[in-house]
Design a protein around this motif. Structure first.
Motif, mmCIF file in Angstrom:
data_model
loop_
_atom_site.group_PDB
_atom_site.id
_atom_site.type_symbol
_atom_site.label_atom_id
_atom_site.label_comp_id
_atom_site.label_asym_id
_atom_site.label_seq_id
_atom_site.Cartn_x
_atom_site.Cartn_y
_atom_site.Cartn_z
ATOM 1 N N UNK B 25 0.861 -1.197 0.000
ATOM 2 C CA UNK B 25 0.000 0.000 0.000
ATOM 3 C C UNK B 25 0.892 1.240 0.000
ATOM 4 N N UNK B 26 0.764 2.068 -1.024
ATOM 5 C CA UNK B 26 1.618 3.244 -1.184
ATOM 6 C C UNK B 26 0.774 4.504 -0.968
ATOM 7 N N UNK B 27 1.357 5.541 -0.352
ATOM 8 C CA UNK B 27 0.641 6.818 -0.218
ATOM 9 C C UNK B 27 0.211 7.330 -1.593
ATOM 10 N N UNK B 28 -0.949 8.012 -1.676
ATOM 11 C CA UNK B 28 -1.384 8.570 -2.962
ATOM 12 C C UNK B 28 -0.409 9.641 -3.446
ATOM 13 N N UNK B 29 -0.470 9.939 -4.750
ATOM 14 C CA UNK B 29 0.440 10.919 -5.353
ATOM 15 C C UNK B 29 0.079 12.351 -4.942
ATOM 16 N N UNK B 31 -1.332 15.144 -2.790
ATOM 17 C CA UNK B 31 -1.649 15.449 -1.393
ATOM 18 C C UNK B 31 -2.584 16.659 -1.253
ATOM 19 N N UNK B 32 -2.956 17.296 -2.388
ATOM 20 C CA UNK B 32 -3.876 18.432 -2.257
ATOM 21 C C UNK B 32 -5.322 17.938 -2.114
ATOM 22 N N UNK B 34 -6.059 14.828 -0.354
ATOM 23 C CA UNK B 34 -5.582 13.613 0.304
ATOM 24 C C UNK B 34 -6.733 12.710 0.740
ATOM 25 N N UNK B 35 -7.801 13.290 1.265
ATOM 26 C CA UNK B 35 -8.923 12.478 1.748
ATOM 27 C C UNK B 35 -9.468 11.613 0.613
ATOM 28 N N UNK B 38 -6.990 8.885 -0.296
ATOM 29 C CA UNK B 38 -6.958 7.795 0.680
ATOM 30 C C UNK B 38 -8.194 6.907 0.539
ATOM 31 N N UNK B 41 -8.121 4.323 -2.159
ATOM 32 C CA UNK B 41 -7.278 3.152 -1.891
ATOM 33 C C UNK B 41 -8.047 2.029 -1.197
ATOM 34 N N UNK C 92 1.940 2.503 7.039
ATOM 35 C CA UNK C 92 1.256 3.276 5.993
ATOM 36 C C UNK C 92 0.861 4.673 6.496
ATOM 37 N N UNK C 96 2.251 8.404 5.191
ATOM 38 C CA UNK C 96 1.347 9.465 4.732
ATOM 39 C C UNK C 96 1.554 10.728 5.564
ATOM 40 N N UNK C 103 5.235 18.000 2.437
ATOM 41 C CA UNK C 103 4.659 18.742 1.324
ATOM 42 C C UNK C 103 3.887 19.972 1.806
ATOM 43 N N UNK C 105 0.881 19.924 2.784
ATOM 44 C CA UNK C 105 -0.491 19.773 2.264
ATOM 45 C C UNK C 105 -1.113 18.520 2.870
ATOM 46 N N UNK C 109 -5.849 15.727 7.274
ATOM 47 C CA UNK C 109 -6.298 14.387 6.885
ATOM 48 C C UNK C 109 -5.284 13.330 7.327
#
Lengths: 202, 202, 202, 202
Positions: B25-29, B31-32, B34-35, B38, B41, C92, C96, C103, C105, C109
């Motif tokens: 599981x990778x953090x999303x690209x 972050x503006x 983010x909710x 997430x 995922x 994870x 995040x 970042x 940002x 969340x």
């Protein structure tokens, strides 16, 4: 360090290295032709299975060896650490080999890297036993007869020699080389386990 | 190798494989938002939880099985290693399944890969028990009655059959297939644990 | 499954999850300004340390709890597996959180995700104890008095409540929320260890 | 927490951290010149070997220390956790160092980061012993004489001092600094193991 702790630590490294192998296999990029993409990864599956069984075989033979060793001194500890260094390195040549087979480029070099890792591991394995059995076997359990210790040494020494020959074979044919690696792995896995049959559980 | 060492090594592989699942599981690209990222995922979280509980269930049932086995020979060792190979492989189909659900492409293929891994694992699990119980149960503990051993075998054999059917179901509906996988996982987890109640702690 | 095996397996998962945290920290891209790049990674170092000490604290308190539990049944096993699922998930939200802080940002969340993971872990931890102590404490060791069991329960229940409040605090100020997380982690780490002083070594 | 559990948990973290080091080495991009690409990775191999032997040395010396410690209280536990935090952090500076040497940029900074990690680890290691031996050695085994405890402390305290000096040396020459790191690692590995010779196996 008594051999108990040494074996527990070594077992931990074997179990982790064997499980980390899967991290080298990545999902394909294109999910619109997923079946195709998954099939194209076959060298990764084959390399995963080969290295998994190889580390399993090292684990089995490591126990067979340490059941005959009573005490550890500093050089035995260092030699064992060098063996673990080689085993824990294995996920890297495994990934390189899988990618070379997948790309159809660099197979000879990848095969030599893989074989060299196995050969060096075999050399450390043999050095460990040769050292433990040296000076009249002062680190061995008293019930291990000198003739039996020499027999074990002869049996072990075949390993790195065979791996070295299989590595050189890669220059003629990487596939022949890989076939011999797999055959040797299966042989040592089953042969090492054999030795244990009928003995009291450790 | 006595079953003690075999079980400790297997437990190590189970614990590592179960914990490595999170690395997929990778953090999303972005972050503006983010909710949103997430929440998207969610298939990864679901696949993580499903595979976590599945490996937990294998661990529980593996102990239930080995509490009845007294000795290990070379073939038992090899069959156990093949089972571990399958369990340690699981993070890969888990990642593929999560990504297919997220991309909305290749769900059937991903589901078949996941199901095939579970089915093959079940086959190895059953082979392990069938072998241990064969030849009049010579590897079993003396207190395991032949009728009880056959009962255990019958109970275990349902697993791969059910997983195989659920895998085929993916061709009709991946979601129905996944629902059955989760149901089977929870059933074996609780049912395997059940067996242990009231017995002396191992 | 006796609690011995359960604890060994749990310890394995704790040790692996705590060590995997480092994999979330990646070397910076630009090596011509390496000092700058390394300093910019400070949120990753802070998040690593916070989660490391948190898992360390769970490990300590998990032992404190299991020293009072004599037997495990299937539901205890399942609750423990859910707790491990939460702990193994922690790398994870840690990644995040570190990336959000870096970042600048999505901090709110990320903070809520992190706090929710801690809160849910606390709920599973409490459920584990509540279940073990239920029905007149039939799973507890005989020497644990009912009043003492209730006292332990009251002490544990403060955890998820405090984590939940700290999580909500993130909507006002992520930094205040993080400060409370760290304070709670240190409190439980030292307080859990406290409990053990002067008792026989386990 | 008795020291038994503390040591088992620490051993687990050492074994995992030592095995994770390999994940920092990635196959080269260009497989059409694979031999060249693999040779260019030599700083990664060197850094892998250096950190592997370093963690091996910490493991050996950690045992040497804990064989003299009878009990653990909360502060000893916390200091040990800080030492593990430092050891588990090591894969990151190892990766940074390897990449800096490969890119030919940032070697001084990378060397300082690596050396600082070793130095801080040495400080935690010493604090652990200093704390255990304080107040008349109330946490030590009764058979450890006060003079012997002070001797051990003096021997340990050389470590972080030497690592700190080697770290500062990086500002003059990163290569000289690295040479001293490797020399110190080998010294502590063999010297720590030495101590154990002829003692009953632990």
């Amino acid at each position: 360090v008594g051999t108990g702790r040494l074996e527990t630590f070594s077992d931990g490294v074997f179990a982790i290295a064997i499980t980390l192998l899967i991290l080298e296999i990545r999902p394909p990029e294109d999910f619109s032709h997923l079946a195709r993409g998954l099939l194209d990864l076959w060298p990764s599956y084959a390399a995963y299975a080969a290295s998994f069984l190889l580390i399993g075989g090292v684990w089995v033979n490591h126990h067979a060896m340490f059941r005959r060793i009573a005490r550890a001194d500093r050089w035995l500890l260092l030699l064992n650490l060098l063996l673990l260094l080689d085993v824990a390195f294995l996920p890297f040549p495994t990934a390189v080999l899988a990618e070379a087979l997948r790309e159809g480029e660099g197979e000879v070099v990848a095969c030599v890297l893989y074989g060299a890792t196995l050969t060096i591991g075999g050399v450390f394995f043999n050095s460990l036993w040769a050292y433990a059995a040296s000076h009249g076997g002062r680190l061995l359990r008293p019930e291990v007869a000198p003739a039996a210790a020499r027999g074990v040494g002869r049996r072990f020494v075949v390993g790195p020699t065979a791996y070295a020959i299989a590595t050189l074979l890669a220059f003629a044919s990487p596939w022949a080389s890989l076939a011999v690696f797999v055959a040797l792995t299966l042989f040592y896995l089953v042969e090492g386990a054999e030795d244990r049959r009928g003995r009291p559980a450790g």
